[in-house]
Design an enzyme around this catalytic site. Sequence first.
Site, PDB file in Angstrom:
ATOM      1  CG  HIS A 141       6.292   4.177 -11.806  1.00 13.34           C
ATOM      2  ND1 HIS A 141       7.523   4.134 -12.422  1.00 13.34           N
ATOM      3  CD2 HIS A 141       5.473   3.378 -12.535  1.00 13.34           C
ATOM      4  CE1 HIS A 141       7.445   3.337 -13.478  1.00 13.34           C
ATOM      5  NE2 HIS A 141       6.212   2.865 -13.577  1.00 13.34           N
ATOM      6  CE  LYS A 145       7.006   0.417 -10.203  1.00 17.40           C
ATOM      7  NZ  LYS A 145       6.212  -0.811 -10.393  1.00 17.40           N
TER       8      LYS A 145
HETATM    9  P1  NAD Z   1      -2.745  -2.283  -6.356  1.00 17.99           P
HETATM   10  O1  NAD Z   1      -2.041  -2.344  -5.034  1.00 17.99           O
HETATM   11  O2  NAD Z   1      -3.701  -1.168  -6.603  1.00 17.99           O
HETATM   12  O3  NAD Z   1      -3.547  -3.640  -6.601  1.00 17.99           O
HETATM   13  C1  NAD Z   1      -3.050  -4.900  -6.256  1.00 17.99           C
HETATM   14  C2  NAD Z   1      -4.245  -5.761  -5.879  1.00 17.99           C
HETATM   15  O4  NAD Z   1      -3.782  -7.086  -5.673  1.00 17.99           O
HETATM   16  C3  NAD Z   1      -4.920  -5.296  -4.577  1.00 17.99           C
HETATM   17  O5  NAD Z   1      -6.311  -5.126  -4.788  1.00 17.99           O
HETATM   18  C4  NAD Z   1      -4.629  -6.430  -3.597  1.00 17.99           C
HETATM   19  O6  NAD Z   1      -5.677  -6.621  -2.668  1.00 17.99           O
HETATM   20  C5  NAD Z   1      -4.499  -7.601  -4.572  1.00 17.99           C
HETATM   21  N1  NAD Z   1      -3.775  -8.728  -3.982  1.00 17.99           N
HETATM   22  C6  NAD Z   1      -2.648  -8.719  -3.220  1.00 17.99           C
HETATM   23  N2  NAD Z   1      -2.314  -9.959  -2.869  1.00 17.99           N
HETATM   24  C7  NAD Z   1      -3.231 -10.778  -3.425  1.00 17.99           C
HETATM   25  C8  NAD Z   1      -3.418 -12.183  -3.414  1.00 17.99           C
HETATM   26  N3  NAD Z   1      -2.573 -12.998  -2.752  1.00 17.99           N
HETATM   27  N4  NAD Z   1      -4.478 -12.698  -4.100  1.00 17.99           N
HETATM   28  C9  NAD Z   1      -5.341 -11.878  -4.753  1.00 17.99           C
HETATM   29  N5  NAD Z   1      -5.210 -10.528  -4.795  1.00 17.99           N
HETATM   30  C10 NAD Z   1      -4.174  -9.999  -4.137  1.00 17.99           C
HETATM   31  O7  NAD Z   1      -1.585  -2.304  -7.458  1.00 17.99           O
HETATM   32  P2  NAD Z   1      -1.692  -1.914  -8.989  1.00 17.99           P
HETATM   33  O8  NAD Z   1      -1.268  -0.509  -9.189  1.00 17.99           O
HETATM   34  O9  NAD Z   1      -2.999  -2.358  -9.540  1.00 17.99           O
HETATM   35  O10 NAD Z   1      -0.517  -2.814  -9.606  1.00 17.99           O
HETATM   36  C11 NAD Z   1      -0.556  -4.226  -9.477  1.00 17.99           C
HETATM   37  C12 NAD Z   1       0.718  -4.802 -10.092  1.00 17.99           C
HETATM   38  O11 NAD Z   1       0.718  -4.550 -11.500  1.00 17.99           O
HETATM   39  C13 NAD Z   1       2.008  -4.196  -9.548  1.00 17.99           C
HETATM   40  O12 NAD Z   1       2.987  -5.202  -9.460  1.00 17.99           O
HETATM   41  C14 NAD Z   1       2.388  -3.194 -10.628  1.00 17.99           C
HETATM   42  O13 NAD Z   1       3.778  -2.910 -10.664  1.00 17.99           O
HETATM   43  C15 NAD Z   1       1.958  -3.961 -11.857  1.00 17.99           C
HETATM   44  N6  NAD Z   1       1.737  -3.153 -13.062  1.00 17.99           N
HETATM   45  C16 NAD Z   1       2.212  -3.677 -14.217  1.00 17.99           C
HETATM   46  C17 NAD Z   1       1.980  -3.032 -15.395  1.00 17.99           C
HETATM   47  C18 NAD Z   1       2.451  -3.678 -16.675  1.00 17.99           C
HETATM   48  O14 NAD Z   1       2.197  -3.125 -17.756  1.00 17.99           O
HETATM   49  N7  NAD Z   1       3.115  -4.834 -16.606  1.00 17.99           N
HETATM   50  C19 NAD Z   1       1.275  -1.827 -15.424  1.00 17.99           C
HETATM   51  C20 NAD Z   1       0.812  -1.300 -14.212  1.00 17.99           C
HETATM   52  C21 NAD Z   1       1.040  -1.993 -13.034  1.00 17.99           C
END
Ligand code: NAD
Length: 256
Positions: A141, A145
């Site tokens: 990744h 992450k």
């Molecule tokens: P990122 O850090 O770019 O985005 C996370 C966002 O959440 C940020 O903008 C942050 O400000 C916001 N955030 C944090 N705490 C918050 C709260 N209490 N209330 C509202 N917003 C809040 O991360 P990302 O790359 O977009 O990934 C996000 C999540 O999705 C991770 O857990 C990642 O592992 C997961 N993910 C899952 C899949 C899937 O297919 N299931 C795919 C990609 C990413």
Amino acid sequence: MKKVALVGGAGRMGQSLGEHLNLLDAVAVTTLVDVNEPREHFGARYVTSLDEADPTEVDVVVDFSHPDSVVTSARWCAVHARGLVVGTTGLSDDQRRAVEDAARSTGVIMASNFSLGAVLSERFAAMAAPYFERVEIIELHHDRKVDAPSGTSITTAARIREARSAAGRASLDEPTRRHTLDGARGADAGEGIRIHSVRLPGLVAHQEILFGGPGEGLTIRHDSYDRVSFVQGVAIAIANVDATPGFIWGIDAFIA
Ligand code: NAD
């Protein structure tokens, strides 16, 4: 048309989902929820917390944010009887329980990977698992992450374990007797299945499942090159979730 609130709307996934879900006839992103201001708003209303969201503007909450925030999303959906789609990974047992509790009051679909290729590669791994002596997983990744190993690799290992155990295959014995460097054999995901995590800039989400048997190997590899790879699966989850109580893990059941 389902009205969607994207929690984590300013994040990498939130921004990609906001752009691409809005192109679908069946979805309208009405609300972006994030503690940080999103770069693009896609015509949606920006709020810092779901408590500020207008429930009449939301049929489904899609959460790709942070594990703490998932608990808030689950409670909000339970109170307002709105469907919940969770993609956020790295939840503790307590956080996972909070989501399952909410599913007693409303519909929840949660998956560690919404990309169709990843879903199919897990299915293929479960098919192969009974026929090979050994298996190891390498997940790769991007370097921002925060959790390791990936939720996808943990789910993949669980499916392989189930398929091996249904076929009467014993736990894998560990051949290594001396570790010159700690951690060289990765993490044991149960029954000796090893997961190795790689973090590098430039990567998105990739996984190799390596099977080995007498005189042969089989590698199943999946690559998400762009976050758009998760959009189709998230759209499938949005289409299939509503306020009918119940917890569904993964989107495998919706892919024929
Ligand atoms: P990122 O850090 O770019 O985005 C996370 C966002 O959440 C940020 O903008 C942050 O400000 C916001 N955030 C944090 N705490 C918050 C709260 N209490 N209330 C509202 N917003 C809040 O991360 P990302 O790359 O977009 O990934 C996000 C999540 O999705 C991770 O857990 C990642 O592992 C997961 N993910 C899952 C899949 C899937 O297919 N299931 C795919 C990609 C990413």
